[in-house]
Scaffold this motif. Structure first.
Motif, PDB file in Angstrom:
ATOM      1  N   LEU A 182      82.239   7.606   6.613  1.00  0.00           N
ATOM      2  CA  LEU A 182      82.180   7.848   8.049  1.00  0.00           C
ATOM      3  C   LEU A 182      81.101   8.869   8.378  1.00  0.00           C
ATOM      4  CD1 LEU A 182      83.345   7.556  10.943  1.00  0.00           C
ATOM      5  CD2 LEU A 182      84.946   9.401  10.362  1.00  0.00           C
ATOM      6  N   ARG A 183      80.187   8.473   9.254  1.00  0.00           N
ATOM      7  CA  ARG A 183      79.164   9.375   9.760  1.00  0.00           C
ATOM      8  C   ARG A 183      79.392   9.521  11.259  1.00  0.00           C
ATOM      9  NH1 ARG A 183      74.180   6.259   6.689  1.00  0.00           N
ATOM     10  NH2 ARG A 183      74.699   6.936   4.566  1.00  0.00           N
ATOM     11  N   ALA A 184      79.809  10.700  11.678  1.00  0.00           N
ATOM     12  CA  ALA A 184      80.165  10.923  13.073  1.00  0.00           C
ATOM     13  C   ALA A 184      79.280  11.982  13.716  1.00  0.00           C
ATOM     14  CB  ALA A 184      81.627  11.342  13.186  1.00  0.00           C
ATOM     15  N   VAL A 185      78.736  11.638  14.879  1.00  0.00           N
ATOM     16  CA  VAL A 185      78.017  12.601  15.708  1.00  0.00           C
ATOM     17  C   VAL A 185      78.864  12.799  16.958  1.00  0.00           C
ATOM     18  CG1 VAL A 185      75.939  13.082  17.039  1.00  0.00           C
ATOM     19  CG2 VAL A 185      75.760  11.896  14.829  1.00  0.00           C
ATOM     20  N   ILE A 186      79.269  14.040  17.203  1.00  0.00           N
ATOM     21  CA  ILE A 186      80.194  14.344  18.286  1.00  0.00           C
ATOM     22  C   ILE A 186      79.557  15.351  19.238  1.00  0.00           C
ATOM     23  CG2 ILE A 186      82.537  15.080  18.858  1.00  0.00           C
ATOM     24  CD1 ILE A 186      83.242  14.637  15.882  1.00  0.00           C
ATOM     25  N   ASP A 187      79.581  15.046  20.519  1.00  0.00           N
ATOM     26  CA  ASP A 187      79.016  15.948  21.515  1.00  0.00           C
ATOM     27  C   ASP A 187      79.801  17.261  21.552  1.00  0.00           C
ATOM     28  OD1 ASP A 187      77.031  15.805  24.031  1.00  0.00           O
ATOM     29  OD2 ASP A 187      78.832  16.921  24.619  1.00  0.00           O
ATOM     30  N   GLU A 188      79.105  18.347  21.806  1.00  0.00           N
ATOM     31  CA  GLU A 188      79.737  19.668  21.808  1.00  0.00           C
ATOM     32  C   GLU A 188      80.892  19.766  22.794  1.00  0.00           C
ATOM     33  OE1 GLU A 188      78.462  24.406  22.113  1.00  0.00           O
ATOM     34  OE2 GLU A 188      76.995  22.830  22.600  1.00  0.00           O
ATOM     35  N   SER A 189      80.824  19.031  23.896  1.00  0.00           N
ATOM     36  CA  SER A 189      81.881  19.103  24.905  1.00  0.00           C
ATOM     37  C   SER A 189      83.235  18.695  24.341  1.00  0.00           C
ATOM     38  CB  SER A 189      81.530  18.209  26.105  1.00  0.00           C
ATOM     39  OG  SER A 189      81.363  16.855  25.697  1.00  0.00           O
ATOM     40  N   ALA A 190      83.235  17.787  23.349  1.00  0.00           N
ATOM     41  CA  ALA A 190      84.500  17.339  22.747  1.00  0.00           C
ATOM     42  C   ALA A 190      85.178  18.476  21.986  1.00  0.00           C
ATOM     43  CB  ALA A 190      84.248  16.158  21.813  1.00  0.00           C
ATOM     44  N   PHE A 191      84.390  19.406  21.451  1.00  0.00           N
ATOM     45  CA  PHE A 191      84.951  20.535  20.702  1.00  0.00           C
ATOM     46  C   PHE A 191      85.523  21.598  21.644  1.00  0.00           C
ATOM     47  CE2 PHE A 191      81.780  18.646  17.941  1.00  0.00           C
ATOM     48  CZ  PHE A 191      82.390  18.638  16.699  1.00  0.00           C
ATOM     49  N   GLN A 192      85.150  21.531  22.905  1.00  0.00           N
ATOM     50  CA  GLN A 192      85.550  22.568  23.850  1.00  0.00           C
ATOM     51  C   GLN A 192      86.612  22.107  24.848  1.00  0.00           C
ATOM     52  OE1 GLN A 192      81.921  23.902  25.728  1.00  0.00           O
ATOM     53  NE2 GLN A 192      81.062  24.708  23.827  1.00  0.00           N
ATOM     54  N   ARG A 193      86.767  20.790  24.996  1.00  0.00           N
ATOM     55  CA  ARG A 193      87.706  20.275  25.988  1.00  0.00           C
ATOM     56  C   ARG A 193      89.135  20.585  25.547  1.00  0.00           C
ATOM     57  NH1 ARG A 193      85.282  16.181  26.826  1.00  0.00           N
ATOM     58  NH2 ARG A 193      84.471  16.704  28.890  1.00  0.00           N
ATOM     59  N   LEU A 194      89.869  21.325  26.363  1.00  0.00           N
ATOM     60  CA  LEU A 194      91.222  21.766  26.018  1.00  0.00           C
ATOM     61  C   LEU A 194      92.232  20.637  26.189  1.00  0.00           C
ATOM     62  CD1 LEU A 194      91.311  25.377  27.535  1.00  0.00           C
ATOM     63  CD2 LEU A 194      91.131  24.727  25.125  1.00  0.00           C
TER      64      LEU A 194
END
Length: 302
Positions: A182-194
């Motif tokens: 699995l190679r995943a690129v995740i936008d920073e907003s996903a890490f911050q959304r509560l």
């Protein structure tokens, strides 16, 4: 970390235990039938006339619309096309048989908005996924997944739990013998959304950090500071398969279903786009440091 045990149907794996995708086997058989017909110099209309079938019956067999191809019908087609080699005939019958099996996901028809994704995932060798809003489904925890469903239009607790359980079942491809890369690129907003608050998000990020340590999983964060990039459309996943006969597939999920793109030009476009967002993302090591900092912030903030 909560886990969901999903039984594996013995019919959905090969004799040596390798995973099998019924949809992928049907796709391969349909392609083989089309190529065999063309090599034999027949049109679909002529095949229908020779065998006393309807024209749609022949074309549906070549476009995966016919989900089940009877052994006797397949024999008639192979006889007509001059396929005499016993090994090849056995292989085509095996494909038809594999296409009729039921995987574990068939038990969750009420929970999956489409069954094709877990079906294709089970035989994929590599998944390249870009997600802009949330942590990708394959990397979600049960609590995080349930919170996402609650945030949508689902209100029945049993339905939410079952949908989350079905999603957790997909994670088995990452922990089995010979797992999917699995190679995943995740936008920073996903890490911050509560999603469901700090505790649930912190637990989700800890799970993500744990998964990122596995050699077959690469996770990269795409910083908001990068501004505009080529992935500013919709999340997508590219599925690559080990068999050269199985071309890559792009899955773009919608609110009600999913769009599957198989044309070479479409796949090439999405592959180039994934390359672009991957180049814009920070490295896997930097991402791990970022996740660790995010967890620390969430745990220290009242």
């Amino acid at each position: 970390m909560q886990t969901v045990a999903v039984p594996v149907d013995h019919q959905a794996v090969g004799a040596t235990g390798e995973p099998r995708s019924p949809s992928l086997r049907l796709r391969r058989l349909s392609t083989e039938l089309r190529h065999s017909r063309q090599a034999a110099g027949y049109t679909a209309a002529k095949v229908a006339k020779e065998l006393g079938w309807s024209h749609p019956k022949v074309t549906k067999m070549e476009t995966t619309e016919s989900k089940r191809i009877k052994p006797e019908d397949l024999d008639k087609l192979m006889d007509l096309y001059g396929i005499d080699d016993p090994e090849r005939r056995d292989c085509m019958q095996a494909l038809a048989k594999d296409a009729r099996v039921r995987g574990w996901w068939s038990r969750y028809k009420d929970a999956f908005k489409n069954e094709s994704l877990p079906d294709f995932e089970t035989e994929a060798s590599t998944l390249r996924t870009y997600e802009s809003q949330v942590i990708p489904g394959l990397l979600q925890t049960p609590a995080y997944a349930e919170a996402i469903f609650r945030g949508g239009r689902y209100t029945n607790p049993q339905e939410i739990e079952r949908r989350a359980e079905a999603r957790m079942g997909r994670r088995g491809i990452l922990t089995r013998f010979n797992p999917v890369h699995l190679r995943a690129v995740i936008d920073e907003s996903a890490f911050q959304r509560l999603i469901s608050g700090r505790e649930v998000l912190a637990a989700q990020l800890r799970h993500l950090l744990h998964m990122a340590q596995m050699p077959h999983i690469d996770i990269q964060m795409l910083p908001l500071s990068k501004g505009a990039h080529s992935g500013l459309t919709a999340p997508f996943t590219i599925l690559d398969f080990p068999n050269l006969l199985d071309s890559s597939i792009v899955c773009v999920e919608t609110l009600s279903d999913a769009l599957y793109l198989e044309e070479p030009d479409d796949v090439e476009l999405y592959a180039a786009t994934f390359g672009d967002v991957q180049a814009s993302a920070i490295s896997a090591a930097e991402t791990a440091e970022y996740i660790t900092e995010q967890i620390s912030t969430l745990e220290s903030t009242p």
